[in-house]
Enzyme design. Structure first.
Site, PDB file in Angstrom:
ATOM      1  N   VAL A 113       0.862  -1.183   0.000  1.00 28.65           N
ATOM      2  CA  VAL A 113       0.000   0.000   0.000  1.00 28.65           C
ATOM      3  C   VAL A 113       0.896   1.230   0.000  1.00 28.65           C
ATOM      4  O   VAL A 113       1.776   1.325   0.871  1.00 28.65           O
ATOM      5  CB  VAL A 113      -0.888   0.010   1.264  1.00 28.65           C
ATOM      6  CG1 VAL A 113      -1.616   1.339   1.387  1.00 28.65           C
ATOM      7  CG2 VAL A 113      -1.873  -1.150   1.230  1.00 28.65           C
ATOM      8  N   VAL A 114       0.761   2.161  -0.963  1.00 27.75           N
ATOM      9  CA  VAL A 114      -0.195   2.183  -2.029  1.00 27.75           C
ATOM     10  C   VAL A 114       0.464   1.668  -3.315  1.00 27.75           C
ATOM     11  O   VAL A 114       1.682   1.796  -3.472  1.00 27.75           O
ATOM     12  CB  VAL A 114      -0.749   3.594  -2.257  1.00 27.75           C
ATOM     13  CG1 VAL A 114      -1.503   4.070  -1.010  1.00 27.75           C
ATOM     14  CG2 VAL A 114       0.353   4.597  -2.613  1.00 27.75           C
ATOM     15  N   VAL A 117       3.155   3.454  -5.590  1.00 32.43           N
ATOM     16  CA  VAL A 117       4.396   3.903  -4.961  1.00 32.43           C
ATOM     17  C   VAL A 117       5.072   2.718  -4.257  1.00 32.43           C
ATOM     18  O   VAL A 117       6.101   2.226  -4.690  1.00 32.43           O
ATOM     19  CB  VAL A 117       4.128   5.056  -3.968  1.00 32.43           C
ATOM     20  CG1 VAL A 117       5.376   5.371  -3.147  1.00 32.43           C
ATOM     21  CG2 VAL A 117       3.658   6.295  -4.735  1.00 32.43           C
ATOM     22  N   CYS A 118       4.458   2.267  -3.187  1.00 31.87           N
ATOM     23  CA  CYS A 118       5.096   1.269  -2.327  1.00 31.87           C
ATOM     24  C   CYS A 118       5.264  -0.071  -3.040  1.00 31.87           C
ATOM     25  O   CYS A 118       6.175  -0.825  -2.728  1.00 31.87           O
ATOM     26  CB  CYS A 118       4.289   1.111  -1.046  1.00 31.87           C
ATOM     27  SG  CYS A 118       4.007   2.719  -0.250  1.00 31.87           S
ATOM     28  N   VAL A 119       4.371  -0.370  -3.982  1.00 33.68           N
ATOM     29  CA  VAL A 119       4.518  -1.596  -4.770  1.00 33.68           C
ATOM     30  C   VAL A 119       5.313  -1.325  -6.043  1.00 33.68           C
ATOM     31  O   VAL A 119       6.289  -2.008  -6.348  1.00 33.68           O
ATOM     32  CB  VAL A 119       3.129  -2.184  -5.140  1.00 33.68           C
ATOM     33  CG1 VAL A 119       3.276  -3.414  -6.023  1.00 33.68           C
ATOM     34  CG2 VAL A 119       2.340  -2.504  -3.885  1.00 33.68           C
TER      35      VAL A 119
END
Lengths: 208, 208, 208, 208, 208, 208, 208, 208
Positions: A113-114, A117-119
């Site tokens: 998440v999110v 960005v984070c993935v």
């Protein structure tokens, strides 16, 4: 063919859970909360079931982003846990990359998440370094569907394979006969329709 | 004013769970399965939490409709359980009506599968006999939204009050001070967003 | 209570099928064609199954509106068939009203195309004359959902009961024991999910 | 150009129907049941109409997944039927691959339940072995649209061509003059709007 | 029965078009622009076709709200045209009310932009004075569906009848034989699907 | 007529803002966050603009529900502010009811989070005591649309009038001439499309 | 880069309108009829405006598919018009291909009904022969969105550029100064929102 | 891999804002107005925050397209501002291209209205000249989702990276420690859910 079939292998895969934090989860609106919670826990359960090396990481967990959801901590008490001091892309954190490489795995199953960005950031960085990347789309969430669609497009264009937790479980398991009850339990715990099938089946065949 | 405010009272209310059976659940498509499962279990938990008399009933459970979902059986081991031999409207079954009347309650909280039949028929019958009827819309399911909308309209026109499980819980509880922890736990177990709020809150206030 | 519970009774009900014509059906866009076709045929089958007097009527069938769909003709070869020479509201046609009254039934189950005209006009007229009116919402179709919602609101406000074919069948049948196989066949033929339940059930219990 | 035009040829194509089982069908929620049932039967009918070699396979049909839907069995009484003892990817089953290769066809038309597993896995495997793969998207179903979109993306990225049953039929037939009545009947039986066109046309031209 | 059937009568009805102004139209987002434009022009055409007294009114047309859309001006060159100097509810403008009453009609067909203000306010005021009010829902527009639904509920609760332009035309015409070609032309000009039916019909019957 | 037209009067109305708290807002998913934030602030601005007595209240603001959103506090620094110690229905809090009655107003404009509890409960209680209740549907939010629809139905059935902030502003203002610039500024600040109209208009008429 | 930028050039482009027939249009359900009609006519108008060679073709126009919509015939009275005797893929018709090649254009702008067959087949064939293909997605229609998405994916994967009529017009025109009034009229006739902008602008600047 | 990971770098990127004009904004219907306004202002704020060279351009701003929205002018008082005299593709305007090249940046972040023209045309042209192009999908708008999807597909196929403003901000910032308060303020001003997290966090930790 832009992205040939790369098949998940339980001896080659690791799981990266990125920033499933209590505060950040309130940002997720492209997927309904009950379903999202279930998908994230299903991914965690399958990681444990297949004994995949799993790495947890958080961003700024002492601030408004909030702590990692406790269920994930509880599921992986001994997993590497990298509380990043500030890097937004987990791949910019040396400890995280080191933990990933220490697994010796070349296939990375990523959710977080999110999504954009984070993935997407560590997924794109990992692809750049030659890893095979599998994004678990239904255990990743973001602000809205428009954002999600953009993020998926960017990752797919770079060679990531988009999957969902159920597909990941099936591709790892390969053959029901490896453990019928184990896989059945995983599905029963996280797919209400499948649980109903099992309930009806078990009842009808009970007396046989 | 067609339907004046009738307020739920935990000393006056009973819960009727109608035909939440493993087979019939495969017909429910107006609500996503993870959410629906959660809503039904939340309603069951609140019934137990508020110690409301609860009545279970099924239709043809030895046939394709399948058995009652085991979680409901497990939650109410001692509740009246009427396996109807054939009556589609539970109110046509004398044992069921007797069980309802034996509770001495005049407010009936009803949920079931499918909405326009298993919920609407007994709801309309109970209204006709002067009961106050509260339909738990999000713990009731049916084939599609068109069907649901028709069913809601029919019940509302006859005087039923449409509520959801969260509203039912809040109206029964009335004041947080009656039991902060109890209600908080109920919400935390069935509302992922609320659980996240509590997780963040607890973490931040832990050291105080 | 604006609309008390009026319960369908197979000895009191008749079915009116209004303007399900090959041309007019191309106007229906508030419901997917495969589903709509199935719902209309399901309503026809239930009318025959419960031996309800049924009346067919069309509007201008020699013009662009086109002929009645052949399946309906075939299902009710002996039913009164009123090809209206021009009246838009079927209730303005004396033959139609006479046919309705000749049934001696006071409960009218109405479906047709398009909802806000071919269904709503005779429904409102029949209510005005004291009939009990049940609109089969999912066997009636129109241009779009906005139009449908307006039409439903108008009919409900005038006292019509909105139902779907499945609810109609269940309310007419009352008790499975009246004919388990007959009702099961009706459902199996028109509800794919139910057919699957029966298939699984039959297979599993075959050897017992 | 990542995927050049590969055109279906009725002398080069075979059809693989994977795991359309009564239990598994209850998992399908990305497509409405009436439409899905119709699409699957339309694909079966076209396979028979074009006399394409067709292979049926099931997964664990004695367990909760349930038996193959009877209509498919009935349509292809003599087709190879591989009841897989456990392999999730049908391509991991030697009998299945042998049956495919025995057809001598290089174009594989694949549909099944659920899309991201039962369809995607053999589709990706077949692509890897150099087959031309055509996924029939509307005769394949899965849990929800998010899952479906991920699965489509993965297969398309690997070179599969996404089609629907109607496109498959048209590309195989090539010219109406090959058999006007045959193709017209296929469409009339599975496309309500087309049936209406034919009904109106036939009626209007009947007397000519 | 909260709202009995009141049937439109072309000798009793007048049309009120409220604030269809070039600027205000940019606020309309609950209905797609091509469809909305078509619906408004269809309502105008039917008003002229049935020779219904029609009244135009605008709010602040010299400011950002912009001028009345020219097509409406052109369709009703001699209609009363009240450019309100400031009253938001057209019924607060004495000239407007006088123009309405001067028609001698007791049935008011109202459409406008935006629904919850320019339509709802005069509709509610007219109901209060005993007029029969028919809201043309699909020729009225507003910010979003939530707003529209609230506005509809408020007007319906006060006794307005919700209709669409097609239903209005049909209820006014009553019998096709009054003028087949006239009504057919109205529909052909504003319902693409109907135009197609007529095109096919005319072509097929041309030679007869 | 179930609910006759009751018209908002700026000398008779008060505004109740119930539980717009930072934590609870994360539960709101029936309306997109940017739009919801704008709607709530628009309602606050109109309350101040029309100098309506306004009352703020919160539930458990020291716990996970979180503090009142700061913008509301800042807009109404001197408004009665009732931090309820535990009552879920604000009307169960004597201070709140006293504050309402102290305004001397008989028309209550209510908005809050979540709709079916924090809005519906005091709305129903106020109706019971004879107040005229106007629910601002677009400045109230809840878990999902199913829940919202149920809550709206319950309040409307009890006689509440459903409105949106724009309708409230227009009904209170009555005539643009009361203050063209003031109302224009309110709209420009909270309706992007209207702001664009004003921008274009101002630019084009700047030199005149 | 799989598909480099190929820019439309009014001296290099031709338009192919495939099977916009009165009967087939009743199959189109992925786009609302008012919008679709407008888009098709807008594409026709732009073809005429830019004086692009245009080719019309139909499939089986004497059968249920029905005649070409009369507006297209009227817009291009002198265009090549190929009534195909049976070929489903227009590119299989030698006259059609000859007409295309006779234009001497290498850029083909294609639209038609239904997307996955009448558009996709000739688009794929033309790409194979080295033409630059531009699919006008919003002037092409088909059964539903699932089908459309599959068809788009297939064409895009083969190198087609997906555009809409507005983009096509803008890319062909390049500079407003080439003919402000001409392009403005095209947009005003087919984009209601743009027409409103022009109406307001013209009114405000009229006196200057 | 068709589009390898190209990472935004705040020292290499420039922002192009194309045709966010008051009139053109009324055409945007694929994204809700409150959200769209917020996204555009967020992109502007991040451009200023990261001190990215920013270029503004408009098309025909003296005509119906209307002036640039004032907030953008105010945010970038000293930015190059190219009011194009007629070129539809900004890249066809020599001053614009010169301004872009004068920044010395090779990464172009582009947003505008409408997506398939004002964004896609310069994006495709810039890609052709070797720039790295990042389209901010949620700060770009157009007529409807069908149009948007076509435009995205065309740009992605040519190598553009689709991002949203939040992803852009995160990729530019890289590490929270570069400026926690600055980035936090940007998010708090444009993400209501994030603002709520900060409000709760700040309140709870205030006394520590």
């Amino acid at each position: 063919m832009s992205t040939p079939y790369v098949r998940l292998d339980k001896h080659a895969a690791a799981v990266l859970l990125v920033d499933h934090q209590a505060g950040l989860l309130s940002l997720v609106r492209d997927i309904e909360p009950d379903r999202f919670k279930n998908n994230v826990l299903a991914l965690a359960d399958l990681a444990r079931y297949f004994e995949l090396p799993t790495i947890l990481t958080t961003s700024f967990e002492d601030g408004p982003n909030g702590p990692l959801v406790p269920e994930l901590k509880a599921t992986f008490p001994d997993a590497p846990y990298i509380a990043r001091p500030g890097q937004i892309n987990a791949w910019d954190n040396a400890d995280f990359v080191q933990a990933v490489k220490a697994t010796g795995r070349r296939q990375l199953i990523i959710a977080g998440v999110v999504t954009e960005v984070c993935v997407a950031f560590p997924a794109l960085s990992a692809l750049e370094e030659g890893f095979e990347v599998f994004v678990v789309t239904d255990a990743s969430g973001t602000f809205n569907e428009l954002t999600r669609d953009s993020a998926w497009q960017r990752m797919a264009a770079a060679g990531a394979q988009l999957m969902t937790w159920f597909g990941v479980a099936c591709e790892l398991h390969r053959d029901w006969r490896n453990d019928i009850e184990g896989l059945g339990t995983l599905f029963s715990n996280h797919i209400p329709d499948y649980r109903n099938l099992i309930t009806s089946y078990t009842t009808l065949t009970a007396g046989r």
